[in-house]
Design a protein around this motif. Structure first.
Motif, mmCIF file in Angstrom:
data_model
loop_
_atom_site.group_PDB
_atom_site.id
_atom_site.type_symbol
_atom_site.label_atom_id
_atom_site.label_comp_id
_atom_site.label_asym_id
_atom_site.label_seq_id
_atom_site.Cartn_x
_atom_site.Cartn_y
_atom_site.Cartn_z
ATOM 1 N N GLU A 36 38.577 45.628 38.311
ATOM 2 C CA GLU A 36 39.007 45.211 36.964
ATOM 3 C C GLU A 36 40.515 45.265 36.809
ATOM 4 O OE1 GLU A 36 37.248 43.221 34.976
ATOM 5 O OE2 GLU A 36 35.733 44.801 34.800
ATOM 6 N N HIS A 37 41.043 44.257 36.149
ATOM 7 C CA HIS A 37 42.482 44.139 35.894
ATOM 8 C C HIS A 37 43.280 44.112 37.189
ATOM 9 C CE1 HIS A 37 42.897 44.029 31.541
ATOM 10 N NE2 HIS A 37 41.852 44.839 31.480
ATOM 11 N N ASP A 39 42.926 41.033 39.201
ATOM 12 C CA ASP A 39 43.015 39.640 39.671
ATOM 13 C C ASP A 39 44.405 39.067 39.429
ATOM 14 O OD1 ASP A 39 42.635 39.450 36.886
ATOM 15 O OD2 ASP A 39 41.317 37.702 37.011
ATOM 16 N N TYR A 228 46.538 42.679 26.555
ATOM 17 C CA TYR A 228 46.278 42.170 27.909
ATOM 18 C C TYR A 228 47.600 41.761 28.565
ATOM 19 C CZ TYR A 228 44.222 39.446 31.717
ATOM 20 O OH TYR A 228 43.890 38.948 32.959
HETATM 21 C C1 GLA Z 1 39.808 39.038 31.536
HETATM 22 C C2 GLA Z 1 40.645 38.017 32.298
HETATM 23 C C3 GLA Z 1 40.427 38.145 33.805
HETATM 24 C C4 GLA Z 1 40.593 39.585 34.275
HETATM 25 C C5 GLA Z 1 39.805 40.547 33.384
HETATM 26 C C6 GLA Z 1 40.075 41.985 33.721
HETATM 27 O O1 GLA Z 1 38.441 38.778 31.674
HETATM 28 O O2 GLA Z 1 40.305 36.711 31.896
HETATM 29 O O3 GLA Z 1 41.300 37.282 34.482
HETATM 30 O O4 GLA Z 1 41.937 39.942 34.335
HETATM 31 O O5 GLA Z 1 40.088 40.354 32.014
HETATM 32 O O6 GLA Z 1 39.633 42.291 35.008
#
Ligand code: GLA
Length: 395
Positions: A36-37, A39, A228
């Motif tokens: 998670e977080h 990519d 984010y």
């Molecule tokens: C959201 C974003 C993704 C990713 C997730 C966290 O879903 O769209 O690209 O960064 O958060 O893993």
């Protein structure tokens, strides 16, 4: 399925006169199992597509105007725009499909002057759940445009295009995980994706003795709403500090051991914790896929929990709602693994729960959550499904 087709057909008839000749397309939602977080930090992620998702009935209308209707938002009526106004935002849900049309045009895929479509969308992904309803609409739109106008786009191209439309048209600086998981989904398989190279492999994710249970916090969240993008900025600042002592392309290029020796150069302690999450989460994802390949589901579950802790204490994207769901799940019987999934700040958790314990899980986690936050969570047992497809047409 019949129920969804009925909704689409009736809406086509009511809003556009008839459903005759319309094609019906589907694109899934997604859940991320671990990774998670990262990519947007060159890391590995491990999401899968779901059998719930977004549908569209689509038919050319012979004009220069797109006409979009969502059966999920009947009060908003039909949204119309001319094909030569793709640069202008609608300031509504229609900016997701419109952004895809815009991105296609940037890539040289121009619709004919009479390429207007009548489109009814309908989704059965719980609203605001963090199961990527927006990426699902994007990939769905790219898929039916490609098929209707013969662009011949493949899944990876569609994923990149839709990410671009979300980044540039909708202003959310997301990574590629959601669009990729949706465009490349495969039944009963999770996708092990290296976001730095887009190399990927499918890993069987069939759980005869357990179910994937989504617990939706019902706390409204907005990705674009600053946090984010702020996390991305903090990761970038940490990377810049690391680069003062040695070249590092992305945080996830470092092993946890390498990171430990370098972490001292990161000036801001908050940024250092963000970077630590990214580095350790990438290592956990590699270990988790290894564990699954060995058939060690318990080890996989333990890594899911460690992921949540890291997102809670180092990355700080969980919040009291997701932590309440997590803690209640950890206390419930038959839980192999549990964690927040997606961006966080609300949204949902994903848990792997033994079949015979699912009902008790929903009851006990539901009760603890209500006590902790004062309103109800929603629960969904979900299945891993295929990517986008043309699934029907109306005679
Ligand atoms: C959201 C974003 C993704 C990713 C997730 C966290 O879903 O769209 O690209 O960064 O958060 O893993």
């Amino acid at each position: 399925m019949n129920e969804v087709l009925n909704i689409l057909k009736t809406s086509m008839e009511e809003r556009f006169g008839s459903a005759t000749g319309a094609d019906v397309f589907f694109a899934p939602g997604r859940v991320n199992l671990i990774g998670e977080h990262i990519d947007y930090n060159g890391g590995h992620v491990f999401p899968c597509a779901l059998t719930i998702g977004t549908y569209a009935a689509v038919r050319r209308n012979g004009t220069d105007t797109m006409r979009l209707y969502s059966a999920n938002f009947p009060g908003r009526g039909v949204i119309e725009f001319a094909l030569d106004t793709l640069d202008e935002h609608q300031n509504s849900w229609a900016d997701y499909p419109k952004g895809v049309m815009w991105a296609l045009k940037q890539h040289g895929f121009v619709l004919p002057a009479d390429g207007g479509l009548d489109i009814v969308y309908y989704g059965n992904i719980p609203n605001g759940s963090g199961l990527s309803s927006s990426a699902s609409i994007e990939v769905l739109t790219a898929t039916f445009l490609s098929e209707t106008f013969g662009f011949g786009l493949d899944g990876v191209y569609i994923a990149r295009l839709c990410k671009e439309s979300e980044n540039k048209y909708n202003g959310v600086n997301c990574g590629i995980m959601d669009q990729f998981a949706i465009a490349m989904g495969a039944k009963d398989k999770a996708i092990f994706l290296d976001t730095a190279t887009l190399d990927y492999t499918y890993v069987p994710f069939v759980l005869p003795d357990a179910k994937i249970v989504i617990a939706c916090s019902n706390k409204k969240r907005g990705l674009a709403d600053s946090e984010y993008n702020k996390r991305r900025g903090e990761c970038e600042a940490a990377l810049a500090d690391l680069n003062t002592v040695r070249p590092v392309k992305a945080l996830c290029d470092l092993t946890p051991e390498e990171f430990e020796t370098l972490a001292g150069v990161i000036q801001d302690p908050v940024n250092a914790r963000r970077a630590k999450h990214a580095v350790t989460e990438n290592a956990r994802t590699l270990q988790a896929v290894d564990a699954l390949n060995r058939g060690d589901l318990d080890a996989f579950g333990t890594l899911m929990k460690a992921s949540h802790d890291s997102l809670r204490y180092d990355f700080e994207v969980t919040g009291k709602e997701l932590d309440a769901l997590y803690e209640a799940a950890c206390a419930a019987g038959g839980v192999i693994g549990t964690r927040m999934t997606g961006a966080g700040f609300g949204g949902c958790t994903v848990s792997i729960v033994r079949n015979e314990c699912v009902d008790a899980f929903i009851e006990s986690v539901g009760a603890s959550y209500r006590e902790a936050v004062g309103y109800d969570a929603s629960f969904y047992a979900v299945n891993v499904g295929d990517g986008p497809a043309n699934i029907a047409s109306f005679a």
